[in-house]
Write a protein that holds these residues in place. Structure first.
Motif, PDB file in Angstrom:
ATOM      1  N   LEU A 188       0.850  -1.201   0.000  1.00 28.03           N
ATOM      2  CA  LEU A 188       0.000   0.000   0.000  1.00 28.03           C
ATOM      3  C   LEU A 188       0.881   1.245   0.000  1.00 28.03           C
ATOM      4  O   LEU A 188       1.974   1.228   0.566  1.00 28.03           O
ATOM      5  CB  LEU A 188      -0.868   0.045   1.261  1.00 28.03           C
ATOM      6  N   ARG A 189       0.376   2.301  -0.587  1.00 26.98           N
ATOM      7  CA  ARG A 189       1.069   3.584  -0.494  1.00 26.98           C
ATOM      8  C   ARG A 189       0.136   4.569   0.223  1.00 26.98           C
ATOM      9  O   ARG A 189      -0.983   4.812  -0.242  1.00 26.98           O
ATOM     10  CB  ARG A 189       1.487   4.062  -1.890  1.00 26.98           C
ATOM     11  N   LEU A 190       0.596   5.074   1.371  1.00 28.39           N
ATOM     12  CA  LEU A 190      -0.181   6.022   2.176  1.00 28.39           C
ATOM     13  C   LEU A 190       0.454   7.402   2.026  1.00 28.39           C
ATOM     14  O   LEU A 190       1.677   7.530   2.136  1.00 28.39           O
ATOM     15  CB  LEU A 190      -0.181   5.629   3.657  1.00 28.39           C
ATOM     16  N   ARG A 191      -0.384   8.408   1.790  1.00 31.18           N
ATOM     17  CA  ARG A 191       0.157   9.755   1.550  1.00 31.18           C
ATOM     18  C   ARG A 191      -0.120  10.660   2.748  1.00 31.18           C
ATOM     19  O   ARG A 191      -1.250  10.682   3.257  1.00 31.18           O
ATOM     20  CB  ARG A 191      -0.462  10.336   0.281  1.00 31.18           C
ATOM     21  N   TRP A 192       0.903  11.386   3.161  1.00 31.82           N
ATOM     22  CA  TRP A 192       0.770  12.363   4.252  1.00 31.82           C
ATOM     23  C   TRP A 192      -0.219  13.443   3.844  1.00 31.82           C
ATOM     24  O   TRP A 192      -0.266  13.838   2.672  1.00 31.82           O
ATOM     25  CB  TRP A 192       2.151  12.978   4.526  1.00 31.82           C
ATOM     26  N   ARG A 193      -1.024  13.904   4.797  1.00 36.20           N
ATOM     27  CA  ARG A 193      -1.943  15.032   4.538  1.00 36.20           C
ATOM     28  C   ARG A 193      -1.727  16.097   5.590  1.00 36.20           C
ATOM     29  O   ARG A 193      -1.283  15.798   6.705  1.00 36.20           O
ATOM     30  CB  ARG A 193      -3.404  14.570   4.630  1.00 36.20           C
ATOM     31  N   LYS A 194      -2.094  17.301   5.260  1.00 35.15           N
ATOM     32  CA  LYS A 194      -1.960  18.415   6.192  1.00 35.15           C
ATOM     33  C   LYS A 194      -2.639  18.057   7.514  1.00 35.15           C
ATOM     34  O   LYS A 194      -3.753  17.511   7.514  1.00 35.15           O
ATOM     35  CB  LYS A 194      -2.643  19.645   5.586  1.00 35.15           C
ATOM     36  N   GLY A 195      -1.971  18.328   8.590  1.00 31.43           N
ATOM     37  CA  GLY A 195      -2.551  18.059   9.912  1.00 31.43           C
ATOM     38  C   GLY A 195      -2.184  16.695  10.467  1.00 31.43           C
ATOM     39  O   GLY A 195      -2.417  16.428  11.645  1.00 31.43           O
ATOM     40  N   CYS A 196      -1.625  15.817   9.609  1.00 31.14           N
ATOM     41  CA  CYS A 196      -1.241  14.473  10.083  1.00 31.14           C
ATOM     42  C   CYS A 196       0.077  14.545  10.850  1.00 31.14           C
ATOM     43  O   CYS A 196       0.864  15.477  10.665  1.00 31.14           O
ATOM     44  CB  CYS A 196      -1.017  13.531   8.900  1.00 31.14           C
ATOM     45  N   MET A 197       0.324  13.508  11.663  1.00 25.36           N
ATOM     46  CA  MET A 197       1.639  13.375  12.282  1.00 25.36           C
ATOM     47  C   MET A 197       2.678  13.204  11.160  1.00 25.36           C
ATOM     48  O   MET A 197       2.363  12.691  10.087  1.00 25.36           O
ATOM     49  CB  MET A 197       1.675  12.157  13.209  1.00 25.36           C
ATOM     50  N   PRO A 198       3.940  13.612  11.412  1.00 24.58           N
ATOM     51  CA  PRO A 198       4.934  13.589  10.320  1.00 24.58           C
ATOM     52  C   PRO A 198       5.274  12.175   9.848  1.00 24.58           C
ATOM     53  O   PRO A 198       5.038  11.194  10.562  1.00 24.58           O
ATOM     54  CB  PRO A 198       6.161  14.242  10.969  1.00 24.58           C
ATOM     55  N   VAL A 199       5.848  12.120   8.655  1.00 24.57           N
ATOM     56  CA  VAL A 199       6.310  10.846   8.077  1.00 24.57           C
ATOM     57  C   VAL A 199       7.500  10.355   8.910  1.00 24.57           C
ATOM     58  O   VAL A 199       8.402  11.138   9.214  1.00 24.57           O
ATOM     59  CB  VAL A 199       6.748  11.075   6.609  1.00 24.57           C
ATOM     60  N   PRO A 200       7.517   9.061   9.310  1.00 25.72           N
ATOM     61  CA  PRO A 200       8.677   8.576  10.063  1.00 25.72           C
ATOM     62  C   PRO A 200       9.959   8.711   9.245  1.00 25.72           C
ATOM     63  O   PRO A 200       9.929   8.659   8.016  1.00 25.72           O
ATOM     64  CB  PRO A 200       8.341   7.111  10.347  1.00 25.72           C
ATOM     65  N   GLN A 201      11.070   8.863   9.941  1.00 20.79           N
ATOM     66  CA  GLN A 201      12.355   9.122   9.269  1.00 20.79           C
ATOM     67  C   GLN A 201      13.151   7.853   8.995  1.00 20.79           C
ATOM     68  O   GLN A 201      14.155   7.888   8.317  1.00 20.79           O
ATOM     69  CB  GLN A 201      13.215  10.061  10.121  1.00 20.79           C
ATOM     70  N   ARG A 202      12.730   6.748   9.608  1.00 13.73           N
ATOM     71  CA  ARG A 202      13.464   5.485   9.439  1.00 13.73           C
ATOM     72  C   ARG A 202      12.459   4.401   9.047  1.00 13.73           C
ATOM     73  O   ARG A 202      11.256   4.569   9.235  1.00 13.73           O
ATOM     74  CB  ARG A 202      14.165   5.097  10.737  1.00 13.73           C
ATOM     75  N   VAL A 203      12.987   3.295   8.503  1.00 14.21           N
ATOM     76  CA  VAL A 203      12.106   2.154   8.220  1.00 14.21           C
ATOM     77  C   VAL A 203      11.676   1.548   9.555  1.00 14.21           C
ATOM     78  O   VAL A 203      12.492   1.360  10.454  1.00 14.21           O
ATOM     79  CB  VAL A 203      12.850   1.070   7.400  1.00 14.21           C
TER      80      VAL A 203
END
Ligand code: FAD
Length: 343
Positions: A206-221
Motif C-alpha cells: 500500500l502507499r499512504l500519503r501524508w496530509r496536512k494536519g497528520c503526524m509527520p512521516v517517520p524518518q526510518r524504516v
C-alpha cells in the motif's frame, strides 16, 4: 570508449538496468530488451535490509546482502541522485510476546554471524510515533531504504546517458545476435531458459500519503512483527509504503481485500497516526522466488548469463548482481559469485 563487445540484456527491471549500466560503464555496447509490464521493481517497498530481513538458515543471503549494501553505500550511487534514498536506518520492533521471542531469535542469530545488534526495551524512545505498549526492538544502523520507482527511473536515465539502447521484448534468445545475452526478466526467466527454478510469489503493498494536519512521516524504516505477521513501513518523500503480504497465487496481481485489510490493521497497530493518512494506492507484485531464496546469477553457456530469481531482495542485491555479471563478462568472476549456484 571502444566497445569490448555487444551485450543484450532481457528485462528492464532493477536487475536488468543495473547489469546494463555496469556493463556500459565497462565499455560494452548494451541493448536492454523490455516489455510494457514494469514488473516487481515498480511495486517493491525498497528496503535495503539484510539485518532486519535476516532469518536463521539464510546465512548466504545475509552475506550477499551485506556485500551489496556496502555497494549501495559506495559506487552504486555514482550517477544516481541522493534523493532516491529515503531512510538511513531501520528499527525492528515486536508487538506481542511471541513476536518478542522471534526478535530475540533474529538478534541471537545475527550476533552468531558476527553482526550483533543492540536490543532495546525502550523502542518508543527511538521512534515516538510507535503505538503505546511497543517496547522491544533493535536498530539496524547501516540499513537504507530507497524510492524503488525513483531508482528504476534514475537507472534508466543513466543507461540512456551511457548510450544503452532500449529495445522491444523478445520471446526467444535465438532472436538476439549480440555476443553475450543476459537473462534478467524476473519471473519470466524460465520462458527463455526452461528449467530455471523461479516461481512468482505474490505480495500486496500500500502507499499512504501524508496530509496536512497528520503526524509527520517517520524518518526510518519501521519493521514490525505483529501477532506473528510481518509488516514494514518505508518512508517516502510524501508518505509511507506499507508492505507486504507473501503467498503463492499464480500470476494474480489483483490486490485482494484480505491482504489489504491485514496490512492496514497491522500498520495502524504499529503506528496509529497512519490512520489519518490518505490511502493513495493498493498494488500487488510478483517476487521471482527460488527454492532456497538465493538469486540465480552466473553463466549458463558460452553466450548466455542469467541474473534472476532475486525474490524479496532484488533492490538490495542489484549492486552485487551487477558486479557479479560484470566479473563474468570481463573474465574475472567475483569470489562471492561461487556462492550462488546456477541450477
Ligand atoms: C510486494 C513486494 C515488495 C518488495 N519489497 C522489496 C524490498 O523492500 N527490497 C528489495 O530489495 N526487494 C523487494 N522486493 C523484491 C524486488 O521487487 C524484486 O526482487 C526485483 O524487482 C526483481 O527485479 P527484476 O529486475 O529481476 O524483475 P522485475 O522487476 O519483475 O522486472 C522484470 C522485467 O522483465 C520484463 N520482461 C519479462 N519478460 C520479458 C521478455 N521476454 N522480454 C523483455 N522483457 C521481459 C518484465 O516486463 C519486467 O519489466 C519486493 C517485491 C514485491 C513484489
Amino acid at each position: 570508449m571502444q566497445s569490448i563487445g555487444s551485450l543484450a540484456v532481457v528485462g528492464g527491471g532493477v536487475i536488468g538496468l543495473s547489469v546494463a549500466r555496469r556493463a556500459a560503464l565497462d565499455g560494452w555496447s548494451v541493448a536492454v530488451h523490455r516489455g510494457k509490464d514494469p514488473g516487481a521493481s515498480w511495486v517493491a517497498g525498497g528496503m535495503l535490509a539484510p539485518h532486519s530481513e535476516g532469518w536463521p538458515r539464510e546465512e548466504r543471503l545475509l552475506r550477499l546482502g551485506l556485500a551489496s549494501l556496502a555497494l549501495w553505500h559506495g559506487d552504486f550511487m555514482d550517477g544516481l541522485p541522493e534523493s532516491v534514498i529515503t531512510a538511513r536506518e531501520s528499527l525492528v520492533v515486536a508487538v506481542d510476546r511471541a513476536d518478542v521471542a522471534d526478535l530475540k531469535t533474529v538478534g541471537e542469530w545475527l550476533a552468531a554471524q558476527g553482526h550483533p545488534v543492540n536490543v532495546t526495551a525502550a523502542a518508543r524512545d527511538v521512534e515516538p510515533l510507535l503505538a503505546q505498549g511497543i517496547r522491544h526492538g533493535f536498530v539496524a544502523e547501516t540499513e537504507l531504504a530507497v524510492d524503488n520507482r525513483a531508482v528504476v527511473e534514475a537507472l534508466d536515465s543513466h543507461c540512456e546517458r551511457l548510450g544503452v539502447l532500449m529495445c522491444p521484448p523478445v520471446d526467444d534468445l535465438a532472436a538476439l545476435d549480440a555476443d553475450v545475452r543476459v537473462i534478467a526478466n524476473g519471473i519470466d526467466a524460465p520462458t527463455l531458459w526452461p528449467g530455471l527454478p523461479i516461481r512468482p510469489v505474490k505480495g500486496e503493498v500500500l502507499r499512504l500519503r501524508w496530509r496536512k494536519g497528520c503526524m509527520p512521516v517517520p524518518q526510518r524504516v519501521i519493521r514490525a512483527r505483529v501477532h506473528g505477521r510481518q509488516v514494514y513501513l518505508v518512508p517516502r518523500r510524501d508518505g509511507v509504503v506499507v508492505g507486504a503480504t507473501q503467498y503463492e497465487h499464480g500470476r494474480d496481481t489483483a490486490p485482494a481485500v484480505t491482504g489489504v485489510r491485514e496490512l492496514l490493521d497491522d500498520a495502524c497497530a504499529v503506528m496509529p497516526a497512519l490512520g489519518e493518512y490518505e490511502l493513495a494506492e493498493c498494488a500487488a507484485g510478483l517476487r521471482p522466488m527460488t527454492p532456497d531464496n538465493l538469486p540465480i546469477v552466473g553463466r549458463l553457456d558460452d553466450r548466455t548469463l542469467v541474473a534472476a530469481g532475486h525474490g524479496r531482495s532484488g533492490f538490495l542485491l542489484a549492486p552485487w548482481t551487477a558486479e557479479a555479471i560484470a566479473g563474468e563478462l570481463n573474465g574475472a568472476p567475483l569470489p562471492e559469485a561461487e556462492l550462488v549456484e546456477v541450477r
